[in-house]
Design an enzyme around this catalytic site. Sequence first.
Site, short mmCIF file in Angstrom:
data_model
loop_
_atom_site.label_atom_id
_atom_site.label_comp_id
_atom_site.label_asym_id
_atom_site.label_seq_id
_atom_site.Cartn_x
_atom_site.Cartn_y
_atom_site.Cartn_z
N CYS A 197 -11.18 4.15 3.44
CA CYS A 197 -12.18 5.09 3.96
C CYS A 197 -11.55 6.37 4.52
CB CYS A 197 -12.97 4.43 5.08
SG CYS A 197 -13.63 2.84 4.65
N ARG A 227 -7.90 8.88 -1.41
CA ARG A 227 -7.69 7.65 -0.66
C ARG A 227 -8.38 6.45 -1.32
NH1 ARG A 227 -6.23 7.99 4.84
NH2 ARG A 227 -7.52 6.18 5.25
N TRP A 278 -14.81 2.80 1.45
CA TRP A 278 -14.20 1.85 0.52
C TRP A 278 -14.72 0.50 0.97
CZ3 TRP A 278 -10.19 -1.97 0.74
CH2 TRP A 278 -9.58 -2.25 -0.48
N ASN A 308 -13.83 4.07 10.13
CA ASN A 308 -12.77 3.49 9.28
C ASN A 308 -12.27 2.26 9.99
OD1 ASN A 308 -12.95 5.68 7.65
ND2 ASN A 308 -10.89 6.46 8.05
N GLY A 309 -12.00 1.20 9.25
CA GLY A 309 -11.46 -0.01 9.88
C GLY A 309 -12.41 -1.18 9.69
N GLU A 359 9.41 -2.40 -9.09
CA GLU A 359 8.68 -1.15 -8.88
C GLU A 359 8.12 -0.62 -10.22
OE1 GLU A 359 7.29 0.37 -6.67
OE2 GLU A 359 7.10 2.44 -7.31
N LYS A 364 4.14 0.00 -10.75
CA LYS A 364 3.62 1.31 -11.17
C LYS A 364 2.72 1.14 -12.39
CE LYS A 364 4.02 3.38 -8.73
NZ LYS A 364 4.46 3.36 -7.39
N GLU A 394 -0.58 -0.79 -11.59
CA GLU A 394 -1.56 -0.13 -10.72
C GLU A 394 -2.28 1.04 -11.38
OE1 GLU A 394 -0.10 1.25 -6.88
OE2 GLU A 394 1.73 2.03 -7.75
N HIS A 397 13.21 -19.95 -16.73
CA HIS A 397 12.74 -21.09 -15.93
C HIS A 397 11.21 -21.16 -15.88
CE1 HIS A 397 16.79 -22.08 -14.91
NE2 HIS A 397 17.01 -20.85 -14.50
N LYS A 406 -4.91 4.66 -1.07
CA LYS A 406 -3.62 5.29 -0.80
C LYS A 406 -3.00 4.74 0.47
CE LYS A 406 -0.31 8.27 -1.36
NZ LYS A 406 0.70 7.85 -2.36
C1 G6P Z 1 -1.03 1.03 -0.69
C2 G6P Z 1 -0.72 2.05 -1.77
C3 G6P Z 1 0.70 1.84 -2.29
C4 G6P Z 1 1.68 1.87 -1.14
C5 G6P Z 1 1.33 0.86 -0.05
C6 G6P Z 1 2.15 1.07 1.21
O1 G6P Z 1 -1.14 -0.23 -1.25
O2 G6P Z 1 -1.63 1.94 -2.83
O3 G6P Z 1 1.01 2.87 -3.20
O4 G6P Z 1 2.96 1.62 -1.62
O5 G6P Z 1 -0.04 1.03 0.33
O6 G6P Z 1 1.84 2.32 1.75
P1 G6P Z 1 2.75 3.10 2.77
O7 G6P Z 1 1.97 4.32 3.13
O8 G6P Z 1 2.94 2.18 3.95
O9 G6P Z 1 4.04 3.41 2.10
#
Ligand code: G6P
Length: 601
Positions: free
Chosen positions: A2, A27, A74, A100-101, A473, A477, A480, A496, A596
């Site tokens: 949010c 976001r 959200w 938010n929250g 990673e 990527k 996502e 395994h 985000k």
């Molecule tokens: C969310 C985002 C990720 C990010 C993670 C941690 O899940 O979608 O892209 O890596 O949060 O976020 P931060 O701001 O703590 O790095």
Amino acid sequence: MCGIVGYIGNRECQEILLDGLRRLEYRGYDSAGIAVMQGERVQVRKCAGRIAQLEGLARRNPLSGKMGIGHTRWATHGEPTDLNAHPHQDVKGNIALVHNGIIENHGMLRNYLEKQGCRFVSQTDTEVIAHLIHSLYKGDMLQAIREAMGFLEGSYALAVICESEPDSLYCVRLGSPLVVGMGAGEMFLASDIPAILPHTRDMLFLEDKEIAVLRRDGVRVYDAVGAIRHPSPYHISWDAAAAEKGGYAHFMLKEMMEQPQAVQGTLSAYTGKEGLREMLPGKVERLDFIACGTAYHAGRVGAYYLRQLAGIESAAHIASEYRYCRLFPQTDAGVLAISQSGETADTLAALQKARAMGMQTAALTNTVGSTLDRSVKTTLLTYAGPEIAVASTKAYITQVETLLLLAMDQGRKNGALSGERLGDILNQLGRLPEKMEEVLKKQTPIQHYCDGHMNEKLMFFIGRGVDYALAMEAALKLKEVSYLPCEAYAAGELKHGAIALIEQGTPVFAICTQEELLEKTLSNLRETKARGAETVCICPETMEKRARQEADLVWTVPDSDPLLLPLLIMLPMQLLAYHMAVAKGRDVDKPRNLAKSVTVE
Ligand code: G6P
């Protein structure tokens, strides 16, 4: 997750609110709304869907007024519907608020309020707050909010407007960020800096349980017991243009292309004529990392650097696991929280736990003034500039770079790293941006690969040691942003179990940055090829000849010090995710179901 925006001043606020919400779109959200003080009444426009739909609604039936609040939601409690969208109001519609929250005890509060005669129109936890504040309001909103805080359990950032107090915009936070922007004769409010950056760069960051009252000509901040506080404003150095697309098709592409400058900027911040500056005060016997998502993957590379360069024990932990695991405190042990946003709830909670256990704590973040930054004595900043795309790219690269510098500093202090070797790494780091540019220019073969493989059912990324961290990673990527199912595996572990998933043509990418492990990983790649996999090896040019003997396809990056190869190798992996997402027609910057910055547990 949010987003909140607010305005009070002398200008019509509908457009200011809508513009702020547009800047918060990254976001992630599924409904949006605004409330404006119009004459003597609070009026609301809200709907499920995109900001464009809200704009349509507001244009057809515009709101006129000079104080208002806005929200992108959200969904957590209740579907993304018009009624569940924020702002929410009390029974009489005197108050409107955005939140938010998550309010954890909303069920109990809802029962209580329903018994008092409140009629709920949404399924949200937020509506509870509107009725609660209304029931406590006796002509003093500050007091009503303070009393309401006593009832609310969970996390919140709230912005409230009320018909009886048309010259004040109230806000309060607990565990979810809020920033007040200070203009001339006008004040702004937001959950994130970019929402209000076009209007002012002077910002106040609220602390937990602080209530701020915004008026046209200033802001007053009160602590939980009502004492006035005088927080110092921060001046934000980057401008609004840095948070705009600047001609690129997507923020993700722009941010990937900015990586050479981000690496250069971060290097300059930590080096001077005298070489590498001190990164953290003193030296530690052990240093662990806590983080979520991409930042956690950066922490895994950081742990490798610390073991290699400083010869000390180091591990990365997923913050949401760390916060509930049994810890054994060690003297001389440090914990570094890594977070692009500096607002991730699990990371903040894990840091508090480490501190409570007596560990030395520090932070690595891209966001000056964030909750994480303000909760530690020592912050290492990354100088990546604002990162808007949900998928983290430039923040990750600068996190890895800063962790390398941190490991070099620790190694220098404890004698594990010679001055000569340190100077050599720094020299090569200075030349890295140029090599990164070179890699970023070679997008066509990756684009072609993605066009030809967009219908794959599954992909694998394998590697050993630090290359396994990179594989994790790379897989994150890809999944996502393109939603293509993929797995990251420690190369030796594949046989395994997961090798059972390999079918004719399943793509397997092997990441190879370490000469000493090349043969081992190539032999694992051969095992998958023998089961029908279509294999790709990503390696530096020196390994190309050998890789070509084993893999169907080889992607190379320029040779560099092995310690710097993670920073180069990740670029084609990011480009792979990006072009795959484009080929599959995904919403690259705002992937489904993701946010985000995750400010709830
Ligand atoms: C969310 C985002 C990720 C990010 C993670 C941690 O899940 O979608 O892209 O890596 O949060 O976020 P931060 O701001 O703590 O790095």
